[in-house]
Design a protein around this motif. Structure first.
Motif, PDB file in Angstrom:
ATOM      1  N   TYR A   1       0.875  -1.264  -0.008  1.00 51.05           N
ATOM      2  CA  TYR A   1       0.110  -0.053  -0.128  1.00 51.05           C
ATOM      3  C   TYR A   1       0.946   1.224   0.051  1.00 51.05           C
ATOM      4  O   TYR A   1       1.707   1.338   0.973  1.00 51.05           O
ATOM      5  N   ASP A   2       0.802   2.052  -0.850  1.00 51.54           N
ATOM      6  CA  ASP A   2       1.418   3.336  -0.927  1.00 51.54           C
ATOM      7  C   ASP A   2       0.431   4.623  -0.665  1.00 51.54           C
ATOM      8  O   ASP A   2      -0.582   4.974  -1.042  1.00 51.54           O
TER       9      ASP A   2
ATOM     10  N   PHE B   1       0.935   7.510   0.068  1.00 50.42           N
ATOM     11  CA  PHE B   1       1.118   8.923  -0.565  1.00 50.42           C
ATOM     12  C   PHE B   1       0.148   8.999  -1.658  1.00 50.42           C
ATOM     13  O   PHE B   1      -0.445   9.897  -1.911  1.00 50.42           O
ATOM     14  N   HIS B   2       0.220   7.895  -2.721  1.00 49.82           N
ATOM     15  CA  HIS B   2      -0.698   8.009  -3.761  1.00 49.82           C
ATOM     16  C   HIS B   2      -2.003   7.194  -3.504  1.00 49.82           C
ATOM     17  O   HIS B   2      -2.819   7.082  -4.596  1.00 49.82           O
ATOM     18  N   LYS B   3      -2.159   6.718  -2.176  1.00 54.56           N
ATOM     19  CA  LYS B   3      -3.439   5.924  -1.928  1.00 54.56           C
ATOM     20  C   LYS B   3      -3.649   4.998  -3.007  1.00 54.56           C
ATOM     21  O   LYS B   3      -5.058   4.789  -3.297  1.00 54.56           O
ATOM     22  N   GLN B   4      -2.743   3.945  -3.140  1.00 54.20           N
ATOM     23  CA  GLN B   4      -2.963   2.941  -4.361  1.00 54.20           C
ATOM     24  C   GLN B   4      -2.281   1.688  -3.548  1.00 54.20           C
ATOM     25  O   GLN B   4      -1.207   1.718  -2.808  1.00 54.20           O
TER      26      GLN B   4
ATOM     27  N   TYR C   1      -0.529  -1.957  -4.820  1.00 56.73           N
ATOM     28  CA  TYR C   1      -0.192  -2.799  -5.820  1.00 56.73           C
ATOM     29  C   TYR C   1       0.334  -4.115  -5.488  1.00 56.73           C
ATOM     30  O   TYR C   1       0.775  -4.540  -4.084  1.00 56.73           O
TER      31      TYR C   1
END
Length: 152
Positions: A6-7, A9-12, A14
């Motif tokens: 979970y990133d 910063f980008h709220k994504q 992967y």
């Protein structure tokens, strides 16, 4: 089993990897919750059988594997006694403490460790509530003895 990253910063989210190996350390967790090891499910699939739905037929609603670690290098002076581990099992049925180090062992010489910590034990716990998992873990840590003479 897929692992994700979970990133924030980008709220994504992967996909990090898909691990096709069957983990032995998950067998107890599956059994605690479902009443059957995931090894049995994989064996049924390998034999061309259709596994039955898992359901929650185990003794617990939740299960976790805690990896007790130390971040200090040193020599193992004491590990939990058989009596300490037996006391844990008597007080918290279904709890497993798997000690991974021995008295006299130099932690820095352990194999298969990360570069900043040393795994002392694996602790498998079942509970009826998530918060109970942590409470039981804290109690296990109170009941077992590890002593490390730190390197300076």
């Amino acid at each position: 089993m897929p692992n994700f990253f979970y990133d924030p910063f980008h709220k994504q989210v992967y996909l990090l990897e898909i691990n096709t190996r069957i983990s032995q350390s998950h067998a107890d967790l599956f059994e605690k919750i479902h009443g059957v090891s995931h090894h049995q499910i994989m064996l049924q699939l390998a034999l061309g059988e259709k596994p039955k739905p898992l359901g929650n037929k185990g003794k617990f609603r939740y299960a976790a594997k805690f990896m007790l670690r130390t971040f200090d290098s040193g020599k193992v002076v004491a590990v939990p006694s058989d009596e300490e581990i037996e006391s844990v099992m008597n007080e918290m049925p279904g709890t497993i403490v798997k000690v991974l180090v021995k008295e006299g062992q130099q932690l820095a010489k352990m194999e298969l460790q990360d570069s900043y910590s040393y795994e002392l034990a694996d602790i498998f716990i079942g509970a009826d509530k998530r918060s109970e998992l942590v409470d039981k873990y804290d109690r296990v840590i109170e009941m077992i003895t590890f002593s490390i003479k730190k390197d300076f």
